[in-house]
Write a protein that holds these residues in place. Structure first.
Motif, PDB file in Angstrom:
ATOM      1  N   ARG A 187       0.839  -1.215   0.000  1.00 42.14           N
ATOM      2  CA  ARG A 187       0.000   0.000   0.000  1.00 42.14           C
ATOM      3  C   ARG A 187       0.867   1.256   0.000  1.00 42.14           C
ATOM      4  O   ARG A 187       0.566   2.223  -0.709  1.00 42.14           O
ATOM      5  CB  ARG A 187      -0.956  -0.014   1.179  1.00 42.14           C
ATOM      6  CG  ARG A 187      -2.020  -1.075   1.038  1.00 42.14           C
ATOM      7  CD  ARG A 187      -2.946  -1.140   2.250  1.00 42.14           C
ATOM      8  NE  ARG A 187      -3.777  -2.315   2.202  1.00 42.14           N
ATOM      9  CZ  ARG A 187      -4.826  -2.483   1.408  1.00 42.14           C
ATOM     10  NH1 ARG A 187      -5.185  -1.532   0.587  1.00 42.14           N
ATOM     11  NH2 ARG A 187      -5.525  -3.604   1.443  1.00 42.14           N
ATOM     12  N   THR A 188       1.943   1.250   0.759  1.00 38.12           N
ATOM     13  CA  THR A 188       2.857   2.392   0.805  1.00 38.12           C
ATOM     14  C   THR A 188       3.459   2.652  -0.574  1.00 38.12           C
ATOM     15  O   THR A 188       3.575   3.800  -1.005  1.00 38.12           O
ATOM     16  CB  THR A 188       3.986   2.141   1.825  1.00 38.12           C
ATOM     17  OG1 THR A 188       3.409   2.036   3.127  1.00 38.12           O
ATOM     18  CG2 THR A 188       5.018   3.249   1.810  1.00 38.12           C
ATOM     19  N   LEU A 189       3.825   1.580  -1.267  1.00 35.01           N
ATOM     20  CA  LEU A 189       4.443   1.711  -2.591  1.00 35.01           C
ATOM     21  C   LEU A 189       3.411   1.900  -3.708  1.00 35.01           C
ATOM     22  O   LEU A 189       3.791   2.189  -4.843  1.00 35.01           O
ATOM     23  CB  LEU A 189       5.301   0.480  -2.887  1.00 35.01           C
ATOM     24  CG  LEU A 189       6.499   0.263  -1.966  1.00 35.01           C
ATOM     25  CD1 LEU A 189       7.212  -1.029  -2.333  1.00 35.01           C
ATOM     26  CD2 LEU A 189       7.452   1.453  -2.005  1.00 35.01           C
ATOM     27  N   GLY A 190       2.138   1.703  -3.398  1.00 33.62           N
ATOM     28  CA  GLY A 190       1.100   1.842  -4.416  1.00 33.62           C
ATOM     29  C   GLY A 190       1.111   0.728  -5.432  1.00 33.62           C
ATOM     30  O   GLY A 190       0.804   0.936  -6.606  1.00 33.62           O
ATOM     31  N   VAL A 191       1.457  -0.477  -4.990  1.00 34.52           N
ATOM     32  CA  VAL A 191       1.502  -1.638  -5.882  1.00 34.52           C
ATOM     33  C   VAL A 191       0.608  -2.751  -5.323  1.00 34.52           C
ATOM     34  O   VAL A 191       0.232  -2.719  -4.156  1.00 34.52           O
ATOM     35  CB  VAL A 191       2.958  -2.160  -6.061  1.00 34.52           C
ATOM     36  CG1 VAL A 191       3.823  -1.096  -6.718  1.00 34.52           C
ATOM     37  CG2 VAL A 191       3.564  -2.598  -4.740  1.00 34.52           C
ATOM     38  N   THR A 192       0.318  -3.719  -6.162  1.00 33.78           N
ATOM     39  CA  THR A 192      -0.517  -4.832  -5.717  1.00 33.78           C
ATOM     40  C   THR A 192       0.289  -6.044  -5.288  1.00 33.78           C
ATOM     41  O   THR A 192      -0.260  -6.970  -4.683  1.00 33.78           O
ATOM     42  CB  THR A 192      -1.498  -5.268  -6.826  1.00 33.78           C
ATOM     43  OG1 THR A 192      -0.746  -5.610  -7.987  1.00 33.78           O
ATOM     44  CG2 THR A 192      -2.468  -4.143  -7.152  1.00 33.78           C
ATOM     45  N   ALA A 193       1.592  -6.052  -5.594  1.00 38.11           N
ATOM     46  CA  ALA A 193       2.449  -7.185  -5.237  1.00 38.11           C
ATOM     47  C   ALA A 193       3.843  -6.677  -4.892  1.00 38.11           C
ATOM     48  O   ALA A 193       4.305  -5.680  -5.454  1.00 38.11           O
ATOM     49  CB  ALA A 193       2.533  -8.178  -6.392  1.00 38.11           C
ATOM     50  N   VAL A 194       4.498  -7.381  -3.990  1.00 42.10           N
ATOM     51  CA  VAL A 194       5.860  -7.035  -3.565  1.00 42.10           C
ATOM     52  C   VAL A 194       6.711  -8.299  -3.617  1.00 42.10           C
ATOM     53  O   VAL A 194       6.340  -9.315  -3.020  1.00 42.10           O
ATOM     54  CB  VAL A 194       5.858  -6.467  -2.123  1.00 42.10           C
ATOM     55  CG1 VAL A 194       7.274  -6.155  -1.679  1.00 42.10           C
ATOM     56  CG2 VAL A 194       4.970  -5.253  -2.002  1.00 42.10           C
ATOM     57  N   PRO A 195       7.859  -8.265  -4.317  1.00 42.63           N
ATOM     58  CA  PRO A 195       8.747  -9.432  -4.340  1.00 42.63           C
ATOM     59  C   PRO A 195       9.297  -9.746  -2.945  1.00 42.63           C
ATOM     60  O   PRO A 195       9.658  -8.837  -2.194  1.00 42.63           O
ATOM     61  CB  PRO A 195       9.870  -9.026  -5.277  1.00 42.63           C
ATOM     62  CG  PRO A 195       9.322  -7.888  -6.078  1.00 42.63           C
ATOM     63  CD  PRO A 195       8.348  -7.191  -5.178  1.00 42.63           C
ATOM     64  N   VAL A 196       9.358 -11.026  -2.631  1.00 44.60           N
ATOM     65  CA  VAL A 196       9.848 -11.477  -1.330  1.00 44.60           C
ATOM     66  C   VAL A 196      11.072 -12.353  -1.558  1.00 44.60           C
ATOM     67  O   VAL A 196      11.049 -13.277  -2.368  1.00 44.60           O
ATOM     68  CB  VAL A 196       8.761 -12.270  -0.574  1.00 44.60           C
ATOM     69  CG1 VAL A 196       9.304 -12.841   0.728  1.00 44.60           C
ATOM     70  CG2 VAL A 196       7.548 -11.386  -0.314  1.00 44.60           C
ATOM     71  N   LEU A 197      12.141 -12.052  -0.831  1.00 47.50           N
ATOM     72  CA  LEU A 197      13.367 -12.847  -0.902  1.00 47.50           C
ATOM     73  C   LEU A 197      13.145 -14.163  -0.165  1.00 47.50           C
ATOM     74  O   LEU A 197      12.551 -14.174   0.916  1.00 47.50           O
ATOM     75  CB  LEU A 197      14.505 -12.064  -0.243  1.00 47.50           C
ATOM     76  CG  LEU A 197      15.913 -12.550  -0.491  1.00 47.50           C
ATOM     77  CD1 LEU A 197      16.288 -12.335  -1.952  1.00 47.50           C
ATOM     78  CD2 LEU A 197      16.878 -11.800   0.398  1.00 47.50           C
ATOM     79  N   ARG A 198      13.603 -15.252  -0.743  1.00 49.17           N
ATOM     80  CA  ARG A 198      13.421 -16.534  -0.058  1.00 49.17           C
ATOM     81  C   ARG A 198      14.183 -16.534   1.262  1.00 49.17           C
ATOM     82  O   ARG A 198      15.230 -15.893   1.408  1.00 49.17           O
ATOM     83  CB  ARG A 198      13.843 -17.691  -0.948  1.00 49.17           C
ATOM     84  CG  ARG A 198      15.314 -17.803  -1.156  1.00 49.17           C
ATOM     85  CD  ARG A 198      15.666 -19.019  -2.023  1.00 49.17           C
ATOM     86  NE  ARG A 198      17.097 -19.062  -2.214  1.00 49.17           N
ATOM     87  CZ  ARG A 198      17.688 -19.130  -3.383  1.00 49.17           C
ATOM     88  NH1 ARG A 198      16.972 -19.193  -4.483  1.00 49.17           N
ATOM     89  NH2 ARG A 198      18.998 -19.147  -3.471  1.00 49.17           N
TER      90      ARG A 198
END
Length: 132
Positions: free
Chosen positions: A49-60
């Motif tokens: 929400r802060t970045l205004g995106v619907t998805a955020v990449p997650v590091l394994r």
């Protein structure tokens, strides 16, 4: 979008604090991969929400600190790196110093203090100047 100038690895809380818009501006020339710890899915949602995106990449995740650090090193590849974490091992510090691409290690647990945001901003500005 052109190729990123840098990669940013951090916990979600590093980017969700004030000032508003800081994280979005920072990532105009970079890409983020989130290192999720105990913060969980709510923190990922807040970051998206802060970045205004619907998805955020997650590091394994890794089984231990050494494996988690190895994941960050692999993810950085040949790009400059901003790595935000509560602490860094001596091995991580040696790797950051020895690698060719510029690397900034930032020790922070939670929201970034203003002086660290300014430091990261200067680092990214230098990268932008080199790319121009």
């Amino acid at each position: 979008m052109p190729a990123p100038l840098f990669r940013l690895v951090c916990p979600p809380s590093a980017l969700t604090g004030p000032p508003a818009g800081w994280a979005v501006d920072l990532l105009r020339d970079g890409e983020v991969a989130v290192a999720v710890g105990d913060e969980g899915l709510d923190a990922l949602d807040e970051l998206a929400r802060t970045l205004g995106v619907t998805a955020v990449p997650v590091l394994r995740r890794g089984a231990d600190d050494a494996a988690r650090e190895a994941n960050v090193r692999e993810h950085a590849g040949a790009l400059a790196l901003v790595w935000i974490a509560p602490s860094f091992s001596d091995d991580a510090r040696a790797w950051a110093t020895a690698r060719g691409p510029m690397t900034l290690l930032v020790e922070a647990d939670g929201a970034l203090p203003e002086d660290e945001r300014r430091r990261i901003g200067r680092f990214v500005a230098i990268l932008g100047g080199q790319a121009a």
